[in-house]
Design a protein around this motif. Structure first.
Motif, PDB file in Angstrom:
ATOM      1  N   GLY A   3      32.647  24.675  29.129  1.00  0.00           N
ATOM      2  CA  GLY A   3      33.602  24.124  30.135  1.00  0.00           C
ATOM      3  C   GLY A   3      35.165  24.190  29.558  1.00  0.00           C
ATOM      4  O   GLY A   3      36.414  23.741  30.230  1.00  0.00           O
ATOM      5  N   GLY A   4      35.347  24.525  28.488  1.00  0.00           N
ATOM      6  CA  GLY A   4      36.497  24.434  27.873  1.00  0.00           C
ATOM      7  C   GLY A   4      37.492  25.535  27.979  1.00  0.00           C
ATOM      8  O   GLY A   4      38.711  25.534  27.986  1.00  0.00           O
ATOM      9  N   SER A   5      36.923  26.893  28.625  1.00  0.00           N
ATOM     10  CA  SER A   5      37.822  27.903  29.048  1.00  0.00           C
ATOM     11  C   SER A   5      37.409  28.093  30.546  1.00  0.00           C
ATOM     12  O   SER A   5      36.374  28.181  30.853  1.00  0.00           O
ATOM     13  CB  SER A   5      37.503  28.861  28.355  1.00  0.00           C
ATOM     14  N   THR A   6      38.578  28.440  31.279  1.00  0.00           N
ATOM     15  CA  THR A   6      38.341  28.873  32.563  1.00  0.00           C
ATOM     16  C   THR A   6      39.420  30.288  32.925  1.00  0.00           C
ATOM     17  O   THR A   6      40.125  30.488  32.280  1.00  0.00           O
ATOM     18  CB  THR A   6      38.905  27.944  33.765  1.00  0.00           C
ATOM     19  N   TYR A   7      38.871  31.022  33.718  1.00  0.00           N
ATOM     20  CA  TYR A   7      39.405  32.114  34.286  1.00  0.00           C
ATOM     21  C   TYR A   7      39.516  32.293  35.703  1.00  0.00           C
ATOM     22  O   TYR A   7      38.401  32.155  36.396  1.00  0.00           O
ATOM     23  CB  TYR A   7      38.931  33.373  33.620  1.00  0.00           C
ATOM     24  N   TYR A   8      40.650  32.631  36.287  1.00  0.00           N
ATOM     25  CA  TYR A   8      40.806  32.634  37.876  1.00  0.00           C
ATOM     26  C   TYR A   8      41.311  34.113  38.231  1.00  0.00           C
ATOM     27  O   TYR A   8      42.134  34.809  37.478  1.00  0.00           O
ATOM     28  CB  TYR A   8      41.826  31.510  38.081  1.00  0.00           C
ATOM     29  N   ALA A   9      40.847  34.485  39.468  1.00  0.00           N
ATOM     30  CA  ALA A   9      41.556  35.669  40.147  1.00  0.00           C
ATOM     31  C   ALA A   9      42.842  35.207  40.665  1.00  0.00           C
ATOM     32  O   ALA A   9      43.335  33.970  40.678  1.00  0.00           O
ATOM     33  CB  ALA A   9      40.738  36.067  41.227  1.00  0.00           C
ATOM     34  N   ASP A  10      43.874  36.042  40.526  1.00  0.00           N
ATOM     35  CA  ASP A  10      45.277  35.574  40.780  1.00  0.00           C
ATOM     36  C   ASP A  10      45.381  35.025  42.427  1.00  0.00           C
ATOM     37  O   ASP A  10      46.235  34.252  42.435  1.00  0.00           O
ATOM     38  CB  ASP A  10      46.090  37.127  40.711  1.00  0.00           C
ATOM     39  N   SER A  11      44.227  35.515  43.206  1.00  0.00           N
ATOM     40  CA  SER A  11      44.757  34.890  44.609  1.00  0.00           C
ATOM     41  C   SER A  11      44.290  33.668  44.899  1.00  0.00           C
ATOM     42  O   SER A  11      44.518  33.203  45.945  1.00  0.00           O
ATOM     43  CB  SER A  11      43.573  36.106  45.518  1.00  0.00           C
ATOM     44  N   VAL A  12      43.641  33.122  43.642  1.00  0.00           N
ATOM     45  CA  VAL A  12      43.202  31.654  44.067  1.00  0.00           C
ATOM     46  C   VAL A  12      43.929  30.725  43.086  1.00  0.00           C
ATOM     47  O   VAL A  12      43.585  29.703  43.008  1.00  0.00           O
ATOM     48  CB  VAL A  12      41.751  31.467  43.965  1.00  0.00           C
ATOM     49  N   LYS A  13      44.353  31.220  41.970  1.00  0.00           N
ATOM     50  CA  LYS A  13      45.202  30.394  40.980  1.00  0.00           C
ATOM     51  C   LYS A  13      46.125  29.401  41.566  1.00  0.00           C
ATOM     52  O   LYS A  13      46.974  29.928  42.275  1.00  0.00           O
ATOM     53  CB  LYS A  13      45.791  31.296  40.006  1.00  0.00           C
ATOM     54  N   GLY A  14      46.117  28.172  40.995  1.00  0.00           N
ATOM     55  CA  GLY A  14      46.761  27.052  41.671  1.00  0.00           C
ATOM     56  C   GLY A  14      46.138  26.488  42.771  1.00  0.00           C
ATOM     57  O   GLY A  14      46.455  25.246  43.245  1.00  0.00           O
ATOM     58  N   ARG A  15      45.162  27.174  43.445  1.00  0.00           N
ATOM     59  CA  ARG A  15      44.526  26.427  44.751  1.00  0.00           C
ATOM     60  C   ARG A  15      43.113  26.007  44.418  1.00  0.00           C
ATOM     61  O   ARG A  15      42.659  24.846  44.757  1.00  0.00           O
ATOM     62  CB  ARG A  15      44.428  27.380  45.781  1.00  0.00           C
ATOM     63  N   PHE A  16      42.529  27.018  43.571  1.00  0.00           N
ATOM     64  CA  PHE A  16      40.869  26.712  43.528  1.00  0.00           C
ATOM     65  C   PHE A  16      40.732  26.066  41.864  1.00  0.00           C
ATOM     66  O   PHE A  16      41.732  26.543  41.103  1.00  0.00           O
ATOM     67  CB  PHE A  16      40.064  27.805  43.478  1.00  0.00           C
ATOM     68  N   THR A  17      39.718  25.081  41.425  1.00  0.00           N
ATOM     69  CA  THR A  17      39.547  24.759  40.206  1.00  0.00           C
ATOM     70  C   THR A  17      37.912  24.829  40.188  1.00  0.00           C
ATOM     71  O   THR A  17      37.279  24.336  40.978  1.00  0.00           O
ATOM     72  CB  THR A  17      39.926  23.396  40.139  1.00  0.00           C
ATOM     73  N   ILE A  18      37.530  25.653  38.938  1.00  0.00           N
ATOM     74  CA  ILE A  18      36.269  25.640  38.699  1.00  0.00           C
ATOM     75  C   ILE A  18      35.811  24.378  37.472  1.00  0.00           C
ATOM     76  O   ILE A  18      36.693  24.555  36.709  1.00  0.00           O
ATOM     77  CB  ILE A  18      35.875  27.022  38.092  1.00  0.00           C
ATOM     78  N   SER A  19      34.622  23.838  37.665  1.00  0.00           N
ATOM     79  CA  SER A  19      34.299  23.009  36.751  1.00  0.00           C
ATOM     80  C   SER A  19      32.872  22.845  36.394  1.00  0.00           C
ATOM     81  O   SER A  19      32.042  23.444  37.207  1.00  0.00           O
ATOM     82  CB  SER A  19      34.938  21.594  36.837  1.00  0.00           C
ATOM     83  N   ARG A  20      32.422  22.090  35.457  1.00  0.00           N
ATOM     84  CA  ARG A  20      30.891  22.102  35.370  1.00  0.00           C
ATOM     85  C   ARG A  20      30.490  20.843  34.759  1.00  0.00           C
ATOM     86  O   ARG A  20      31.290  20.226  34.006  1.00  0.00           O
ATOM     87  CB  ARG A  20      30.398  23.430  34.384  1.00  0.00           C
ATOM     88  N   ASP A  21      29.358  20.447  34.984  1.00  0.00           N
ATOM     89  CA  ASP A  21      28.600  19.289  34.284  1.00  0.00           C
ATOM     90  C   ASP A  21      27.371  19.433  33.792  1.00  0.00           C
ATOM     91  O   ASP A  21      26.454  19.954  34.562  1.00  0.00           O
ATOM     92  CB  ASP A  21      28.385  18.047  35.494  1.00  0.00           C
ATOM     93  N   ASN A  22      27.354  19.785  32.579  1.00  0.00           N
ATOM     94  CA  ASN A  22      26.269  20.497  31.940  1.00  0.00           C
ATOM     95  C   ASN A  22      24.965  19.345  32.030  1.00  0.00           C
ATOM     96  O   ASN A  22      24.010  19.761  32.187  1.00  0.00           O
ATOM     97  CB  ASN A  22      26.222  20.663  30.339  1.00  0.00           C
ATOM     98  N   ALA A  23      25.209  18.120  32.021  1.00  0.00           N
ATOM     99  CA  ALA A  23      24.208  17.325  32.321  1.00  0.00           C
ATOM    100  C   ALA A  23      23.740  17.233  33.633  1.00  0.00           C
ATOM    101  O   ALA A  23      22.354  16.756  33.708  1.00  0.00           O
ATOM    102  CB  ALA A  23      24.852  15.696  31.967  1.00  0.00           C
ATOM    103  N   LYS A  24      24.258  17.747  34.569  1.00  0.00           N
ATOM    104  CA  LYS A  24      23.757  17.731  35.824  1.00  0.00           C
ATOM    105  C   LYS A  24      23.367  19.338  36.199  1.00  0.00           C
ATOM    106  O   LYS A  24      22.949  19.573  37.313  1.00  0.00           O
ATOM    107  CB  LYS A  24      24.659  17.360  36.806  1.00  0.00           C
ATOM    108  N   ASN A  25      23.490  20.223  35.334  1.00  0.00           N
ATOM    109  CA  ASN A  25      23.180  21.528  35.515  1.00  0.00           C
ATOM    110  C   ASN A  25      23.828  22.075  36.601  1.00  0.00           C
ATOM    111  O   ASN A  25      23.254  23.055  37.542  1.00  0.00           O
ATOM    112  CB  ASN A  25      21.514  21.766  35.698  1.00  0.00           C
TER     113      ASN A  25
END
Length: 126
Positions: free
Chosen positions: A55-77
């Motif tokens: 979860g330390g690095s993320t990468y976005y399409a230009d069309s969603v940058k600043g509006r969408f956020t990806i995240s993960r919880d490895n404890a919850k899969n």
């Protein structure tokens, strides 16, 4: 057997928000980089966002940058996609993918992913 199950889609007005979830089973979740893609009717599946195994690095399409956020919880899969300031052009079926390789610039390619979920519909009304 690896399974990915998306949830959280629905109908929302333009300017609104939704949070998608994708839960993975069948293999240790931390062994995957994860990505979100979307496919509108008559169009090819396109990259939205990706996140590294930790979860330390993320990468976005230009069309969603600043509006969408990806995240993960490895404890919850589970990987999430928080979508804000939604637009009509965000309407699509959203898919999560699991990649056994490390996240890279290739993570925007459909072919990089080893497993896919069944998709969840997001409809944004204008």
């Amino acid at each position: 057997q690896v399974q990915l199950v998306e949830s959280g889609g629905g109908l929302v007005q333009a300017g609104g928000s939704l949070r998608l979830s994708c839960t993975v089973s069948g293999r240790p979740f931390s062994t995957y980089a994860m990505g979100w893609f979307r496919q509108a009717p008559g169009k090819e599946r396109e990259f939205v966002a990706a996140i590294s195994r930790t979860g330390g690095s993320t990468y976005y399409a230009d069309s969603v940058k600043g509006r969408f956020t990806i995240s993960r919880d490895n404890a919850k899969n589970t990987v999430y996609l928080q979508m804000n300031s939604l637009k009509a052009e965000d309407t699509a079926v959203y898919y999560c993918g699991a990649d056994l390789k490390y996240m890279s610039s290739k993570s925007r390619w459909v072919e990089e992913y080893d497993y896919w979920g069944q998709g969840t519909q997001v409809t944004v009304s204008s």
